[in-house]
Scaffold this motif. Structure first.
Motif, mmCIF file in Angstrom:
data_model
loop_
_atom_site.group_PDB
_atom_site.id
_atom_site.type_symbol
_atom_site.label_atom_id
_atom_site.label_comp_id
_atom_site.label_asym_id
_atom_site.label_seq_id
_atom_site.Cartn_x
_atom_site.Cartn_y
_atom_site.Cartn_z
ATOM 1 N N ALA A 1 0.791 -1.231 0.000
ATOM 2 C CA ALA A 1 0.000 0.000 0.000
ATOM 3 C C ALA A 1 0.823 1.280 0.000
ATOM 4 O O ALA A 1 0.270 2.361 -0.241
ATOM 5 C CB ALA A 1 -0.944 0.003 1.208
ATOM 6 N N ASP A 2 2.123 1.212 0.288
ATOM 7 C CA ASP A 2 2.936 2.424 0.247
ATOM 8 C C ASP A 2 2.877 3.073 -1.128
ATOM 9 O O ASP A 2 2.825 2.386 -2.156
ATOM 10 C CB ASP A 2 4.400 2.100 0.579
ATOM 11 N N GLN A 3 2.877 4.397 -1.151
ATOM 12 C CA GLN A 3 2.868 5.135 -2.410
ATOM 13 C C GLN A 3 3.960 6.203 -2.412
ATOM 14 O O GLN A 3 4.436 6.627 -1.359
ATOM 15 C CB GLN A 3 1.497 5.800 -2.632
ATOM 16 N N ARG A 4 4.312 6.601 -3.617
ATOM 17 C CA ARG A 4 5.299 7.667 -3.784
ATOM 18 C C ARG A 4 4.879 8.568 -4.922
ATOM 19 O O ARG A 4 4.142 8.144 -5.827
ATOM 20 C CB ARG A 4 6.683 7.090 -4.071
ATOM 21 N N THR A 5 5.355 9.801 -4.867
ATOM 22 C CA THR A 5 5.239 10.704 -6.009
ATOM 23 C C THR A 5 6.644 11.133 -6.391
ATOM 24 O O THR A 5 7.535 11.224 -5.525
ATOM 25 C CB THR A 5 4.377 11.937 -5.693
ATOM 26 N N VAL A 6 6.848 11.379 -7.657
ATOM 27 C CA VAL A 6 8.173 11.774 -8.148
ATOM 28 C C VAL A 6 8.025 12.917 -9.137
ATOM 29 O O VAL A 6 6.994 13.069 -9.804
ATOM 30 C CB VAL A 6 8.900 10.599 -8.848
ATOM 31 N N SER B 1 2.037 3.078 -6.605
ATOM 32 C CA SER B 1 2.552 2.000 -5.757
ATOM 33 C C SER B 1 3.793 1.389 -6.400
ATOM 34 O O SER B 1 4.264 1.867 -7.440
ATOM 35 C CB SER B 1 1.482 0.922 -5.571
ATOM 36 N N ARG B 2 4.284 0.314 -5.797
ATOM 37 C CA ARG B 2 5.438 -0.381 -6.372
ATOM 38 C C ARG B 2 5.143 -0.972 -7.743
ATOM 39 O O ARG B 2 6.063 -1.342 -8.470
ATOM 40 C CB ARG B 2 5.879 -1.519 -5.442
ATOM 41 N N ALA C 1 12.241 1.210 -9.540
ATOM 42 C CA ALA C 1 13.458 2.003 -9.337
ATOM 43 C C ALA C 1 13.215 3.100 -8.306
ATOM 44 O O ALA C 1 14.089 3.394 -7.471
ATOM 45 C CB ALA C 1 13.910 2.607 -10.666
ATOM 46 N N ALA C 2 12.032 3.729 -8.331
ATOM 47 C CA ALA C 2 11.721 4.794 -7.386
ATOM 48 C C ALA C 2 11.612 4.271 -5.961
ATOM 49 O O ALA C 2 11.918 4.983 -4.996
ATOM 50 C CB ALA C 2 10.412 5.482 -7.789
ATOM 51 N N PHE C 3 11.168 3.013 -5.798
ATOM 52 C CA PHE C 3 11.047 2.417 -4.463
ATOM 53 C C PHE C 3 12.360 1.795 -3.984
ATOM 54 O O PHE C 3 12.398 1.208 -2.904
ATOM 55 C CB PHE C 3 9.947 1.353 -4.467
ATOM 56 N N ILE D 1 4.378 8.217 0.838
ATOM 57 C CA ILE D 1 3.083 8.113 1.518
ATOM 58 C C ILE D 1 2.967 6.707 2.085
ATOM 59 O O ILE D 1 2.860 5.731 1.338
ATOM 60 C CB ILE D 1 1.923 8.389 0.543
ATOM 61 N N ALA D 2 3.021 6.606 3.415
ATOM 62 C CA ALA D 2 2.980 5.293 4.065
ATOM 63 C C ALA D 2 1.582 4.705 3.979
ATOM 64 O O ALA D 2 0.577 5.405 4.157
ATOM 65 C CB ALA D 2 3.404 5.415 5.526
ATOM 66 N N GLY D 3 1.509 3.391 3.675
ATOM 67 C CA GLY D 3 0.234 2.700 3.634
ATOM 68 C C GLY D 3 -0.347 2.572 5.034
ATOM 69 O O GLY D 3 0.358 2.217 5.970
ATOM 70 N N GLU D 4 -1.616 2.872 5.183
ATOM 71 C CA GLU D 4 -2.269 2.825 6.484
ATOM 72 C C GLU D 4 -3.451 1.873 6.432
ATOM 73 O O GLU D 4 -3.940 1.506 5.357
ATOM 74 C CB GLU D 4 -2.739 4.222 6.899
#
Length: 623
Positions: free
Chosen positions: A186-191, A526-527, A542-544, A570-573
């Motif tokens: 569930a973790d997310q990222r923005t780049v 997500s991943r 690569a981003a993760f 953004i941590a998965g909750e």
């Protein structure tokens, strides 16, 4: 000393002493090692024996399961290579170890439980889904089991199930593991990211002749022709022979008179329909009462009619539509019910049915007579063709004699070029190409039977072997490949340079500007990538690969170099998805169960009688 002992061992006194020693040692256990497992015992687990009959039943069940997956029963060699005997033996050993553990715990199965298992087994249920005593007896007979053996097996199954459930039924996923897995999913990222393409690097210089020649030499394996074989082909089938027939008008007329009583054609109607809403239904009903043409009503209500084509009543699967359309006169329409509401059905033309005229039936009658003649003659023509082939007459001459077509093609191993043969079955194409590539030039080739009926004959005219292509032949392809390689190398260097600038602390906007592009802010992903497709799984991975200050580049699935810098993590909750949680807990239980049963089996000790095992397998395979 040793020489003296060797000499004594060879004497008659030494041999007698050796015999006494062998007998004496046998009393201390050697005989038990040899005969401890009976000839009917395949293996022993602790105090429990696995006899050959039990092993064979389990082995045959496993073979049947594998056969359902493979589509055929494996041979003895295939079963051995798949490890089926070993798998069966290990499973039986695990069951035997669990049975002994159940005995130690005093676990049993009641008659009520056995009855429940019996009635729930679908193998014994009749057509109404209830327990069928006849089916029960038949299944036992087919599997070589008595009722006592069946209930003993089921009792052991029930006891093993109680042991396993009591130990592992409540096994859950540790909260820490669940949280870690949820974070992973569930973790997310923005780049911030930008894409480097051909326009962002200098166009490579045009390669020289020497550079093209060197590239071709290094990559010659990519620039080779494939072997092709030039063949002439003649196909002889009833359809091919029928195409050579010319049927006279008198014969056609005579056949028409003979068969016209049985010749009928169905009435056909050209049908249109349009779906109506409530207001349009009212307008069409009013128009129908006033005699307004269908076309006018369609135009006035801004509708577009759907053309269903010219259909016979039997062609229409919608009974309401068929009844309405074939109850109308030419030009009339009717309003009928449809799946989504009312619809108007219009008949714009009617083609009468009945007995066709001679002119209408001429072509079909001619085809039927030609096919009939061909069927009568094809066997005789085939014999003549075979005789001419045996006399080494060329196919072109044979084809001319019988008015058949000759086909030529340069065939490769794929057989794609055989499409010069009209209406060729794909299975035939494969067999023909194989025969062509097995043939030798100058030798008489056998006829190839075709699907349905017919034969194909071919002569191998020439063989063009596979060879390296010259630069003159593939200059454009080599130029394109070398240019693409240099462009890709330039893009790789540019992406590495961009990452180096990010390493040095240069803002990503400035790095992007140096390549005449602007960075974009991604949506959270997500991943596995972004939902909108802007970030695919490769770039996401690569981003993760780093923390909140991570940056780098990746070659995405489209072949583009993406330079990125992580902007937000953004941590998965929340809890893990219930279905995923249940699956993971089940996998954990399966893993624990496997380790537990293996340990129980190893603790009990597994001894295999290889001789009895081999004899049992040999009997089963009929060796």
């Amino acid at each position: 000393m040793l020489d003296s002992l060797r000499g004594f061992a060879k004497s008659w006194a030494g041999k007698i002493l050796g015999a006494f020693l062998l007998v004496g040692l046998a009393g201390f256990g050697i005989n038990n090692v040899i005969t401890d497992l009976g000839t009917n015992t395949v293996a022993r687990v602790g105090d429990a024996e696995i006899d050959s009959r039990t092993f064979l039943r389990a082995y045959e069940r496993q073979l049947n399961q594998v056969a359902q997956q493979l589509g055929s029963v494996p041979t003895a060699e295939q079963a051995m290579s798949l490890g089926i005997p070993s798998m069966v033996l290990q499973n039986l050993a695990q069951d035997a170890a669990l049975d002994q553990l159940a005995d130690d715990f005093g676990v049993g199965a009641s008659e009520a439980k056995l009855s429940e298992l019996l009635r729930a087994d679908p193998s014994f249920q009749g057509t109404l889904g209830a327990f069928d005593p006849q089916a029960f007896t038949q299944v036992l007979r087919q599997n070589g089991l008595t009722e006592a053996q069946y209930f003993e097996d089921q009792s052991n199954v029930a006891r093993r199930e109680q042991v396993v459930l009591s130990l592992f039924a409540d096994t859950g996923m540790p909260q820490t593991a669940s949280s870690l897995i949820n974070r992973y999913v569930a973790d997310q990222r923005t780049v911030d990211f930008f894409v480097l393409g051909d326009t962002n690097v200098d166009t490579p210089a045009v390669p020289t002749e020497d550079e093209l020649a060197a590239y071709l030499s290094e990559h010659q394996g990519e620039f080779r022709t494939v072997e092709s074989r030039t063949v002439q082909m003649l196909r002889l089938s009833p359809a091919d022979l029928a195409a050579t027939k010319t049927i006279g008008d008198d014969a056609i007329a005579a056949e028409y008179e003979r068969t016209k009583a049985g010749l009928t054609k169905a009435e056909r109607r050209t049908i249109q329909q349009v779906v109506l809403n409530d207001a349009q239904v009212a307008a069409f009903e009013a128009g129908l009462a006033a005699g307004t043409p269908f076309e006018t009503l369609v135009s006035d209500n801004a509708l577009t009619a759907t053309d269903l084509g010219s259909l016979a009543e039997a062609d229409i699967s919608d009974a309401n539509l068929a009844t309405a359309a074939f109850g109308l006169a030419d030009g009339e329409f009717a309003i009928i019910d449809g799946v989504t509401g009312k619809r108007a059905v219009h008949v714009s033309a009617i083609e009468a049915g009945g007995v066709p005229s001679l002119a209408e039936a001429r072509e079909q009658i001619a085809q039927n007579l030609a096919r009939s003649q061909a069927r009568d003659e094809v066997a005789d023509v085939q014999d003549q063709v075979e005789e001419l082939r045996a006399a080494f007459r060329p196919l072109s001459e044979i084809a001319a004699r019988f008015g058949l077509d000759i086909y030529e093609a340069d065939v490769t191993a794929s057989g794609a070029e055989l499409n010069v043969l009209p209406e060729l079955d794909p299975a035939d194409a494969s067999r023909i190409s194989q025969a062509i590539f097995k043939a030798e030039k100058g030798q008489l080739t056998a006829a190839i039977p075709l699907a349905g009926s017919g034969n194909l004959y071919f002569d191998l005219i020439a063989i063009e072997p596979a060879r390296d292509q010259t630069l003159d032949e593939v200059r454009e392809d080599v130029l394109a490949a070398l240019t693409a390689e240099r462009t890709n190398a330039a893009l790789l260097a540019a992406s590495a340079d961009a990452v180096a600038k990010l390493d040095a602390g240069t803002p990503i906007a400035d790095v992007a500007a140096s390549y005449n592009v602007f960075p974009q802010l991604s949506t959270p992903f997500s991943r596995f990538g972004a939902a909108d497709g802007s970030i695919d799984g490769v770039v996401a991975g690569a981003a993760f690969a780093g923390g909140s200050d991570h940056h780098g580049s990746a070659l995405n699935e489209s072949g583009e170099y993406v330079v990125f810098q992580v902007v937000d993590v953004i941590a998965g909750e929340g809890p893990l998805d219930p279905a995923a949680q249940a699956n993971l807990e089940n996998e954990a239980r399966v893993g624990l169960y496997g380790e537990f049963v293996t340990a129980i089996r190893d603790d009990a000790g597994l001894r295999v009688n290889q001789q009895a095992l081999q004899q049992t397998l040999a009997i089963n395979t009929g060796l």
